[in-house]
Design an enzyme around this catalytic site. Structure first.
Site, short mmCIF file in Angstrom:
data_model
loop_
_atom_site.label_atom_id
_atom_site.label_comp_id
_atom_site.label_asym_id
_atom_site.label_seq_id
_atom_site.Cartn_x
_atom_site.Cartn_y
_atom_site.Cartn_z
N SER A 33 0.83 -1.21 0.00
CA SER A 33 0.00 0.00 0.00
C SER A 33 0.86 1.26 0.00
O SER A 33 1.83 1.37 0.76
CB SER A 33 -0.91 0.02 1.23
OG SER A 33 -1.55 1.28 1.31
N GLY A 84 -17.62 -2.62 -15.12
CA GLY A 84 -17.53 -3.32 -13.84
C GLY A 84 -18.69 -2.93 -12.94
O GLY A 84 -19.25 -1.83 -13.08
N ALA A 85 -19.05 -3.84 -12.05
CA ALA A 85 -20.15 -3.56 -11.12
C ALA A 85 -19.85 -4.16 -9.75
O ALA A 85 -20.75 -4.50 -9.00
CB ALA A 85 -21.46 -4.11 -11.67
N GLY A 86 -18.57 -4.28 -9.43
CA GLY A 86 -18.15 -4.77 -8.11
C GLY A 86 -18.01 -3.61 -7.14
O GLY A 86 -18.57 -2.52 -7.35
N THR A 115 -8.90 -1.25 2.77
CA THR A 115 -8.75 -1.65 1.38
C THR A 115 -9.18 -3.11 1.22
O THR A 115 -9.76 -3.70 2.13
CB THR A 115 -7.30 -1.35 0.90
OG1 THR A 115 -7.21 -1.62 -0.49
CG2 THR A 115 -6.26 -2.18 1.64
N LYS A 155 -13.85 -3.72 2.49
CA LYS A 155 -14.64 -2.48 2.44
C LYS A 155 -16.11 -2.70 2.83
O LYS A 155 -16.74 -1.80 3.39
CB LYS A 155 -14.54 -1.84 1.06
CG LYS A 155 -13.14 -1.31 0.77
CD LYS A 155 -13.06 -0.58 -0.55
CE LYS A 155 -11.62 -0.15 -0.83
NZ LYS A 155 -11.48 0.63 -2.06
N TYR A 177 -3.10 0.68 -10.97
CA TYR A 177 -1.88 1.34 -11.42
C TYR A 177 -0.76 0.32 -11.48
O TYR A 177 -0.93 -0.83 -11.04
CB TYR A 177 -1.53 2.54 -10.52
CG TYR A 177 -1.27 2.18 -9.08
CD1 TYR A 177 -2.30 2.19 -8.15
CD2 TYR A 177 0.00 1.82 -8.66
CE1 TYR A 177 -2.06 1.85 -6.83
CE2 TYR A 177 0.25 1.49 -7.33
CZ TYR A 177 -0.79 1.51 -6.42
OH TYR A 177 -0.55 1.17 -5.12
N GLY A 181 -4.67 4.64 -12.15
CA GLY A 181 -5.43 4.97 -10.95
C GLY A 181 -4.64 5.66 -9.85
O GLY A 181 -5.16 5.84 -8.75
P1 ATR Z 1 -13.59 -4.78 -6.67
O1 ATR Z 1 -13.83 -4.53 -5.22
O2 ATR Z 1 -12.17 -4.57 -7.11
O3 ATR Z 1 -14.55 -4.05 -7.55
P2 ATR Z 1 -15.15 -7.15 -7.08
O4 ATR Z 1 -16.21 -6.61 -6.22
O5 ATR Z 1 -14.77 -8.60 -6.99
O6 ATR Z 1 -13.80 -6.35 -6.87
O7 ATR Z 1 -15.55 -6.83 -8.60
C1 ATR Z 1 -14.74 -7.16 -9.67
C2 ATR Z 1 -15.37 -6.64 -10.97
O8 ATR Z 1 -14.52 -7.00 -12.06
C3 ATR Z 1 -16.73 -7.24 -11.28
O9 ATR Z 1 -17.48 -6.29 -11.99
C4 ATR Z 1 -16.35 -8.42 -12.18
O10 ATR Z 1 -17.36 -8.86 -13.02
P3 ATR Z 1 -18.53 -9.85 -12.47
O11 ATR Z 1 -19.44 -8.96 -11.64
O12 ATR Z 1 -19.17 -10.35 -13.68
O13 ATR Z 1 -17.83 -10.89 -11.65
C5 ATR Z 1 -15.25 -7.78 -12.99
N1 ATR Z 1 -14.30 -8.72 -13.60
C6 ATR Z 1 -13.40 -9.49 -12.96
N2 ATR Z 1 -12.67 -10.16 -13.85
C7 ATR Z 1 -13.10 -9.82 -15.08
C8 ATR Z 1 -12.75 -10.19 -16.41
N3 ATR Z 1 -11.77 -11.04 -16.61
N4 ATR Z 1 -13.43 -9.62 -17.43
C9 ATR Z 1 -14.44 -8.76 -17.19
N5 ATR Z 1 -14.82 -8.36 -15.95
C10 ATR Z 1 -14.16 -8.89 -14.92
#
Ligand code: ATR
Length: 290
Positions: free
Chosen positions: A20, A139-141, A71, A75, A231, A252
């Protein structure tokens, strides 16, 4: 020595946490603003986050423990642990900042400064105003969840959330519908994202896994800003893809410094200047590579 004379203590809590950059960033902020504080690393067991945080918060012998950053992967747990949450943490359902306020002051406060940090980096550091623009969030995580509210606050014309698991993008969009205002907010699969976005943000772990960028290059308007929240080596795949297709790549690191500046403000009520710290951080990381 009385504890009043000792510097306040903070930490970044995570697992892993040894790489970190937050201790460096906050030490620079403290020096710049003449705030007396110590900022440490706190490696928390994967199955023992809450206990580790409570023990840290109670460990006031070497100076008052005032708060921490949180981190990966804690979270969501940090959000759950606090007595109070800011509206932006509520929207994200995740916290990257805890302030250990006394119970008489309402108890621990959970905040999320990631999204504000991202927007500040895009608008101030990269010089790309978001109002009226087309923005694609991939992304939606957890990382995307932290970004969406502050991105909408910046009033883009359109904000599309693209994710390979469509239901997660839809859930995020539904949760934010009430603050979308005049912005057209939609969810889709990555290959159905459409074209010509002014700002494209990668909040997936795809580069980290060495996978291809999940969207078609048509999403990039000529000269678009394409930002990966990662990054270092983890961002390289996305940045190379963006630049090969005429976009302006950005990693980032700016977001990292800006979310830290906002957390520093939440804790200390003082806003540090981020530009010199971002420059120092880039120099520090470049020196490590060579
Ligand atoms: P973070 O806290 O870093 O956002 P996370 O909550 O696990 O981690 O979310 C990871 C995101 O990356 C999700 O949107 C995931 O897609 P899914 O919701 O379908 O799992 C996306 N992701 C991870 N690996 C990926 C890949 N190889 N291609 C596309 N999207 C990916």
């Amino acid at each position: 020595m009385s504890s009043a004379a000792l510097p306040d203590r903070y930490a970044v809590a995570g697992n892993p946490v040894e790489h970190s950059q937050s201790p460096f960033i906050h030490a620079e902020f403290a020096r710049q603003t003449s705030q007396a504080l110590i900022y440490e690393r706190l490696l928390c067991p994967l199955d023992g986050f809450a206990n580790a945080i409570r023990a840290f918060a109670a460990d006031n012998g070497a100076g008052a423990v005032r708060g921490c950053n949180v981190t990966v992967p804690f979270k969501l747990e940090a959000f759950a642990l606090a007595a109070r949450r800011t509206p932006r943490a509520e929207l994200a359902q995740a916290a990257n900042t805890l302030r250990f306020d006394a119970e008489s002051d309402g108890g621990w406060l959970a905040d999320n400064t990631d999204g504000v940090g991202l927007v500040r980096d895009i608008e101030h550091n990269a010089g790309a105003a978001l109002a009226g623009k087309r923005v694609l969030l991939i992304g939606a995580g957890g990382a995307a969840a932290g970004a969406l509210g502050p991105l909408l606050d910046a009033r883009p014309a359109a904000l599309v959330v693209a994710n390979r698991t469509l239901a997660k993008a839809q859930e995020l969009v539904t949760r934010h519908a009430g603050i979308a205002g005049a912005s057209a907010l939609a969810a889709c699969l990555p290959h159905e994202a459409g074209s010509s976005f002014d700002v494209v943000i990668n909040a997936t772990a795809s580069s980290l896994q060495g996978d291809a960028v999940p969207v078609n290059a048509a999403v990039l308007a000529p000269g678009a800003l394409a930002l990966d929240m990662m990054y270092g080596p983890a961002a390289q795949g996305f940045l190379a893809w963006a630049e090969a297709h005429g976009a302006r790549g950005r990693d980032g690191l700016g977001m990292l410094v800006e979310q830290a500046a906002e957390a520093f403000f939440v804790w200390r009520g003082v806003r540090p200047a981020s530009a010199p710290v971002l420059a120092a951080l880039r120099a520090r990381l470049a020196a490590k590579v060579h």
